[in-house]
Write a protein that holds these residues in place. Structure first.
Motif, PDB file in Angstrom:
ATOM      1  N   PHE A 193       0.308   7.183   7.206  1.00 49.34           N
ATOM      2  CA  PHE A 193       1.446   7.116   5.939  1.00 49.34           C
ATOM      3  C   PHE A 193       1.129   8.205   5.056  1.00 49.34           C
ATOM      4  CE2 PHE A 193       1.552   2.476   7.545  1.00 49.34           C
ATOM      5  CZ  PHE A 193       2.959   2.747   7.714  1.00 49.34           C
ATOM      6  N   GLU A 194       0.071   8.813   4.899  1.00 51.06           N
ATOM      7  CA  GLU A 194      -0.623   9.879   4.161  1.00 51.06           C
ATOM      8  C   GLU A 194       0.084  10.963   4.700  1.00 51.06           C
ATOM      9  OE1 GLU A 194      -4.709   9.861   3.225  1.00 51.06           O
ATOM     10  OE2 GLU A 194      -4.824   7.863   2.623  1.00 51.06           O
ATOM     11  N   LEU A 251       0.779  -0.925   0.092  1.00 52.28           N
ATOM     12  CA  LEU A 251       0.067  -0.108  -0.003  1.00 52.28           C
ATOM     13  C   LEU A 251       0.821   1.377   0.127  1.00 52.28           C
ATOM     14  CD1 LEU A 251      -2.732  -1.104   2.489  1.00 52.28           C
ATOM     15  CD2 LEU A 251      -2.820  -0.967  -0.105  1.00 52.28           C
ATOM     16  N   VAL A 252       1.890   1.148   0.866  1.00 48.91           N
ATOM     17  CA  VAL A 252       2.724   2.264   0.502  1.00 48.91           C
ATOM     18  C   VAL A 252       3.529   2.291  -0.635  1.00 48.91           C
ATOM     19  CG1 VAL A 252       4.744   3.427   2.232  1.00 48.91           C
ATOM     20  CG2 VAL A 252       2.902   2.296   3.399  1.00 48.91           C
ATOM     21  N   ASN A 253       4.115   1.242  -0.937  1.00 47.88           N
ATOM     22  CA  ASN A 253       4.942   1.211  -2.191  1.00 47.88           C
ATOM     23  C   ASN A 253       5.964   2.166  -2.012  1.00 47.88           C
ATOM     24  OD1 ASN A 253       5.553   0.231  -4.868  1.00 47.88           O
ATOM     25  ND2 ASN A 253       4.203   1.681  -5.886  1.00 47.88           N
ATOM     26  N   PRO A 254       7.148   1.893  -1.424  1.00 49.20           N
ATOM     27  CA  PRO A 254       8.146   2.824  -1.369  1.00 49.20           C
ATOM     28  C   PRO A 254       8.927   2.762  -2.650  1.00 49.20           C
ATOM     29  CG  PRO A 254       8.782   0.838  -0.103  1.00 49.20           C
ATOM     30  CD  PRO A 254       7.239   0.630  -0.312  1.00 49.20           C
ATOM     31  N   GLN A 255       9.081   3.595  -3.186  1.00 52.67           N
ATOM     32  CA  GLN A 255      10.002   3.990  -4.359  1.00 52.67           C
ATOM     33  C   GLN A 255      11.411   4.408  -4.364  1.00 52.67           C
ATOM     34  OE1 GLN A 255       8.580   2.774  -7.356  1.00 52.67           O
ATOM     35  NE2 GLN A 255       6.601   2.779  -6.579  1.00 52.67           N
ATOM     36  N   GLY A 256      11.746   5.297  -3.568  1.00 52.08           N
ATOM     37  CA  GLY A 256      13.056   5.909  -3.080  1.00 52.08           C
ATOM     38  C   GLY A 256      13.625   5.201  -2.005  1.00 52.08           C
TER      39      GLY A 256
END
Length: 259
Positions: free
Chosen positions: A159-160, A63-68
């Protein structure tokens, strides 16, 4: 080892980013589980709490999907800040139940049961019998009306408001000061509202015993009060308990939006 991780990252895109993001989310979940109601009780083994934190991490990671991924020096800061954010959310949720325990403590003192104390393993301190009873009753009602959903909804919304790699915690957004002040003030207000029937009933009993002591001084009113107060208070408590359950449920629903 670095070559292996590099090859693994090329085979599985985003492996390092997901590993770092998972660690940071796990830190927030640990802080949340440590202070959140129901989950913070010491009756729950530590391995169960760790397993629950890991399971929540696996759920929230997609859900958070950390990219960096942060620089090497920023990962420790991210872990500390996320653990603190989880603790703040769990503590705010715990304040909802504090008012119910306060009401039980007031009833316990008014019934003359102050000497009957038990050990609370959650806080490692001595608590009153009725305070413990109302604490467990509050937890049961909290779960029955969907309190667990409110907790997970709050951690999801966090998280938002506070991304996992943010350098500072936005307290003005994460903590609603009006909500926190209302919770803190209601510890006394709600406690008195729960305890008021027993307080008024035992006050009326004290007035009657005071009149008896004036009209018949030979009667040992002091000893009679120790006999009547626990029995009379328990009878009143059993009578009003169904109404108290509705009052507690309405109180919980009022503060359902933790964030």
């Amino acid at each position: 080892m670095e070559g292996f991780i590099t090859q693994l990252n090329s085979l599985i895109p985003g492996f390092i980013a997901n590993m770092c993001g998972g660690l940071v989310i796990f830190a927030r979940m640990l802080g949340f589980v440590r202070f959140a109601p129901v989950l913070n009780r010491k009756e729950i083994p530590g391995l169960v709490k760790l397993g629950l934190s890991f399971l929540l991490t696996l759920i929230f990671l997609p859900l958070v999907n950390p990219q960096g991924q942060p620089a090497h020096g920023d990962l420790l800061l991210a872990l500390l800040l996320n653990a603190a954010a989880g603790m703040i959310i769990g503590y705010m949720a715990q304040l909802i139940l504090a008012a119910i325990e306060a009401g039980g403590d007031m009833i316990n003192m008014q019934m003359g049961l102050s000497s009957a104390m038990v050990l609370d393993p959650t806080t490692s301190s001595q608590v009153s019998i009725l305070g413990r009873f109302f604490g467990v009753l509050g937890i049961v009602i909290f779960l029955q009306i969907g309190g667990a959903y409110w907790l997970f909804q709050a951690i999801d919304k966090s998280f938002e408001i506070f991304p996992i790699y943010a350098s500072t915690i936005p307290l003005n957004k994460l903590v609603n000061m009006d909500y926190l002040i209302s919770l803190s003030s209601n510890v006394l207000y709600m406690g008195l509202q729960i305890a008021s029937p027993v307080l008024l009933a035992t006050l009326g009993q004290d007035i009657i015993l005071g009149v008896i002591s004036k009209t018949a001084p030979q009667v040992n009113v002091f000893q009679l009060s120790f006999l009547f107060k626990p029995v009379f208070g328990a009878a009143i408590l059993m009578w009003i308990l169904p109404m108290l359950i509705n009052v507690i449920s309405d109180y919980f629903n009022t503060f359902s939006h933790i964030i």
